[in-house]
Every structure is written in C-alpha cells, then in structure tokens.
Design an enzyme around this catalytic site. Structure first.
Site, PDB file in Angstrom:
ATOM      1  N   TYR A  17      11.487  -3.873  -7.279  1.00 48.32           N
ATOM      2  CA  TYR A  17      10.141  -4.429  -8.059  1.00 48.32           C
ATOM      3  C   TYR A  17       9.550  -2.861  -7.254  1.00 48.32           C
ATOM      4  CZ  TYR A  17       5.450  -5.450  -9.603  1.00 48.32           C
ATOM      5  OH  TYR A  17       4.446  -5.147 -10.205  1.00 48.32           O
ATOM      6  N   ASN A  45       0.500   0.731   6.067  1.00 48.18           N
ATOM      7  CA  ASN A  45       0.678  -0.066   4.923  1.00 48.18           C
ATOM      8  C   ASN A  45       2.115  -1.745   5.665  1.00 48.18           C
ATOM      9  OD1 ASN A  45       2.157  -0.798   2.794  1.00 48.18           O
ATOM     10  ND2 ASN A  45       4.668   0.393   2.624  1.00 48.18           N
ATOM     11  N   GLY A  46       1.170  -2.815   4.818  1.00 44.07           N
ATOM     12  CA  GLY A  46       2.218  -4.124   5.764  1.00 44.07           C
ATOM     13  C   GLY A  46       0.988  -4.727   5.753  1.00 44.07           C
ATOM     14  N   CYS A  58       0.741  -1.020   0.118  1.00 40.71           N
ATOM     15  CA  CYS A  58      -0.017   0.062   0.109  1.00 40.71           C
ATOM     16  C   CYS A  58       1.150   1.473   0.079  1.00 40.71           C
ATOM     17  CB  CYS A  58      -1.271  -0.205   1.195  1.00 40.71           C
ATOM     18  SG  CYS A  58      -1.881  -0.986   1.108  1.00 40.71           S
TER      19      CYS A  58
END
Length: 501
Positions: free
Chosen positions: A256, A102-103, A2
């Site tokens: 990436y 995020n995670g 995210c």
C-alpha cells in the site's frame, strides 16, 4: 509513515527538494518542511499542510544553499496538531545538525529518560525524531577527535546510535559545513535509497521515484544498518555500522504505502502488486467460481495492478467502476452547523452501468477498519449489483503496527479477534477473500532472493526487532495522535495523483 529526501548539488537545491517532496507526498500529508545550508548557516521552513500549500515563493527564496533536506509527515506518535513537531528538527550542539526521520522508535520512552539523566540533553517535544536527533548529536560529540568531526567519527557515532536505538528508522541528517549523512536501521524496515553521483550532485530519498523525478539515476538501496555520507562536493562514502544487520523490509510498503513506480530493495513495487494479484487469483478460485463473476473492479488507487493481474489470470473482464474525486477539500464548519464526517461517497463516485445486474468482484489493497469497505460495498449494491464479492490483496490486518505506519488501535481493526466470516458479515459482502500471508511473503521474496524475511507484524503479530511486548503496544497506542472530526481529511482517497498507474 513519512517521506524524506536529502541532496547535495553544485547549485541551489531548494526547488529540487520541493519537487522531490511532491513525489513523496503520498507518504505524508500532515506537514512538510525543508532545511538548506549555505556558509555553515541553516535555513528552515516547515508548517502543517501539503507541500503545495506549505511553500510559497517567499518561503523558497528564504531557503538558499547547495545542500539540504526535506520531509513530509504523517504523524504516528506525538502531537499531530503541533506545528513544532513537523520536521526537520535542529540542534545547535555539538556541530549543528538538522535531521529528518521516517519510522518509529520503540524505545523512545526509555531514551528520553536516558538523555536527560545520563547525557544531560533536553527534549522539548513528544516527537521520537527529536529523541533520535539528540542521541546522534551526543554520539557525534563523543566520537569527535579534538572537536574536529571526521567521516570515520560520523560512522562511529552511527554505530553507537544503532546500539542504543530500537525500532524502525531511515534517517537523513545535515551537518553544518560538513555534508549529508544518511543511515537505515539494522533491520531495514523503512526504505532508503541513494542516487548515482552526477556532476557533483547526489541525493538520498525514501523512494526511487523522488530521485528519478529530479533527473538522477537510482544507484541502490542502503543496506540495513548501512550509513552513507555525501560531502559538499557530492562525493559519497559508505560504511556498514550495525553489528548484526538483516534485511526485513516492511511488507505493507509493497501492499500500500509506496508508489507503484518506485523500486524498493531491488523490487519493483508495480511488479510486486502484479504478483499479489496472481496469488490472490488462486484464493478467489477456491472460494468463488470465476463463472459467477461478471467483472473485476478495483477500489482506487493502489489496488489497480493487483486487480488487473487477477482479472487477467482468471480471464475475467476488468472494469473501472469507481471514479475518484481528486479535489475533495476540507469541510468548513459554518455557524449553526454540526460537525460532519466526510463520507466515502464524497471521495468516490460510482459508474452505475458497471454494476447494474452484475456480480462484481471488488479488489482492495487491504482492509483495516472495515468502515470504508462497508460503505463501498453498499455503494455497489445501490448501483444495482446483484452480488458483491470483496478480495483483499493483503491478509487480515489483526495487529497494530509499531514501526511507523499510522495504524488504528487493535480494538479498531475489524479483523482483530474476529473470523473472516464475522468480518464478512460486518462489512456486508457476499464473499470475502483475503490474501494468504505465506503466499504473499513468497511472492515478494521471489522478486529478490536476498530477502529471506519481511516485517509482516500487522498481519501475524511477529515484531522483527524482538523487543515488543503487550505493554509496549499499549503505551504506543496511547501516544498515537488522535484526529478530530473537523481536521482536514488527509486520507489517500482525497489526495490528488497519489498513485501513478
């Protein structure tokens, strides 16, 4: 996976947060949300879809205030089809908190039971973000003195969150009438950086590009376990809240996930990918004589820096052989039509002249399922290539990721329980060259000597939190969102301007 941003300003923040989310769109295209605060009142709008589609003028006008946060989501746990699980999440007690995350929490299952049985808090979704929000709210209530929340109380609450929560988490929370709180897990797995305060304006975000894109200057990354608090005047305070912090950033961010124009933990992502190309060049020489390669061709987009540097080191021509269609939309199912899976050929087109009668070395950032690689290799052959070699800037992906990357199950990973030769036969190339993991780690750590270790769990199966067993992996894979064939395609190949090279 995210993207998150939080901001305090002396004027409206809704447009600034929107602009920052556009710069973080590569981190999630499933859903987006913004919450703002004015006069202790929260305003929120969130929905499924990409930022440019979710927010209209009427939505932006309904987000007043000088303090706010935003989120772009790619689901890794919970219900991918539920709009309710889009972030931000809100809880009204004890002080009114809106949170983005995020995670991925590796002990979310145990925490849910603990919250219900011990903390007497109710969780209404399958999202681990709601679990994290309620843990934070409960600890703030315990830490507050006489129902008045001070900055030391907030840091005390974060300290307790670190003791209860496991996994990866970069968090931004907005507290009604108080300000913005941001903190990072004790291993620093997921990134989080903060700007230099500027004229009463300060912000935190997943990547530096989101700060710079709204006119701010990167100050630094939050340290593992560290918390930052930004008051409503834009003043910032820091506190280390973890007992044993250690920096283990996610290796896949550099391979990436992150944009090449971002800096993560004092490392330029672009320079990291150049170093990957140098290391990969050594591997190529050991397997394919350079004089047997006519051109080096990247598979768009994030492999470009590695491919360019590889070609430079080996003295080979670098060519663009694939053109990305940036405007591939959804597939509409009309009456009488069968569900049609999108083909890579809709997302990429071949420059035939770069392949005809040549031996080409294709360079990709990583190989996960192998299905895309197989189709791209066939496209090169159909364009007339004599031989097609494939080099991956990442080592074989053999294990699932449990820290917030949407990684397939073990059985779906083409390299799981297979030799490199077996993978080569499946995807159909003439030679398959993978990056060496130790060389990749060295390349990253050389760019920042403060990093002595990284999370490379999807490559080596070593989970840095030390709490992952086979049963945990199976449970988390069972909870992983399933996409149906008629869902919108949100892969990086369909995302306009996902990378800025």
């Amino acid at each position: 996976m995210c993207g998150i941003v939080g901001m305090v300003n002396q004027s409206a923040v809704n447009q600034l947060i929107y602009d920052a989310l556009l710069l973080l769109q590569h981190r999630g295209q499933d859903a987006a949300g913004i919450a703002t605060q004015m006069d202790r009142k929260f305003f929120m709008y969130k929905a499924k879809g990409m930022v440019r589609d979710v927010f209209r003028t009427r939505n932006m006008r309904a987000l007043p205030g000088n303090c706010g946060l935003g989120h772009v989501r790619y689901p890794t746990a919970g219900n991918a089809n539920s709009e309710e699980e889009a972030q931000p999440f809100y809880v009204n007690a004890p002080f009114g908190i809106v949170l983005v995350h995020n995670g991925n929490l590796t002990n979310a299952h145990a925490l849910r039971a603990e919250l219900f049985e011990t903390d007497h808090r109710h969780i209404n979704t399958d999202s681990d973000t709601e679990v994290l929000l309620n843990v934070l709210a409960h600890e703030m209530q315990r830490a507050a003195s006489n129902d008045t929340l001070t900055v030391p109380d907030i840091f005390t609450a974060v300290r307790q969150v670190h003791r209860r929560v496991r996994g990866s988490y970069a968090v931004i929370a907005m507290i009604a009438g108080v300000g913005i709180l941001a903190f990072r897990d004790p291993n620093g797995i997921r990134p989080l950086c903060i700007s230099k305060p500027q004229d009463g304006m300060a912000a935190v975000a997943s990547e530096s590009v989101a700060l710079e894109g709204v006119g701010l200057t990167l100050d630094r990354d939050l340290a593992p376990g560290e918390a930052a608090f930004i008051d409503l005047q834009g003043h910032v305070q820091f506190e280390q809240c973890a007992d044993n912090p250690r920096l283990n950033p996610c290796l896949f961010e550099y391979v990436y996930l992150a944009r090449p124009d971002s800096d993560l933990d004092d490392i330029s992502v672009y320079h990291a990918r150049l170093k990957m190309g140098e290391a990969l060049a050594k591997r190529v020489v050991s397997m394919v004589p350079p004089d047997e390669i006519d051109a080096v061709i990247p598979i768009p987009e994030s492999s470009r820096p590695s491919a360019m540097q590889l070609a430079h080191v080996l003295g080979l021509p670098y060519r663009e052989g694939f053109v990305k269609n940036r405007y591939v939309g959804r597939t509409f199912i009309m009456p009488g039509q069968a569900v049609r899976k999108k083909s890579v050929r809709q997302k990429l087109n071949v420059v035939n002249s770069e392949f005809k009668d040549r031996n080409v070395l294709l360079v990709d950032d990583s190989i996960v399922r192998g299905t895309t690689s197989k189709e791209i290799i066939q496209m090169a052959r159909d364009a007339g290539a004599r031989k097609v070699y494939l080099a991956s800037a990442a080592p074989p992906v053999r294990y699932p990721n449990v820290y917030g990357i949407d990684m397939p199950t073990q059985q779906e990973l083409v390299a799981h329980n297979r030799t490199i030769e077996e993978v080569r036969e499946i995807i159909g190339c003439d030679a398959l060259i993978y990056q060496d993991l130790d060389q990749l780690k060295t390349a990253i750590c050389e760019l920042n000597p403060a990093i002595s270790n990284v999370d490379a769990s999807c490559f080596d199966g070593v989970y840095v939190t030390g709490d992952i067993c086979t049963e945990d992996i199976q449970r988390m894979q069972d909870e992983r969102p399933r996409q149906t064939e008629d869902n919108d395609d949100t892969s990086r190949l369909t995302l306009p301007n996902a990378e800025v090279q």
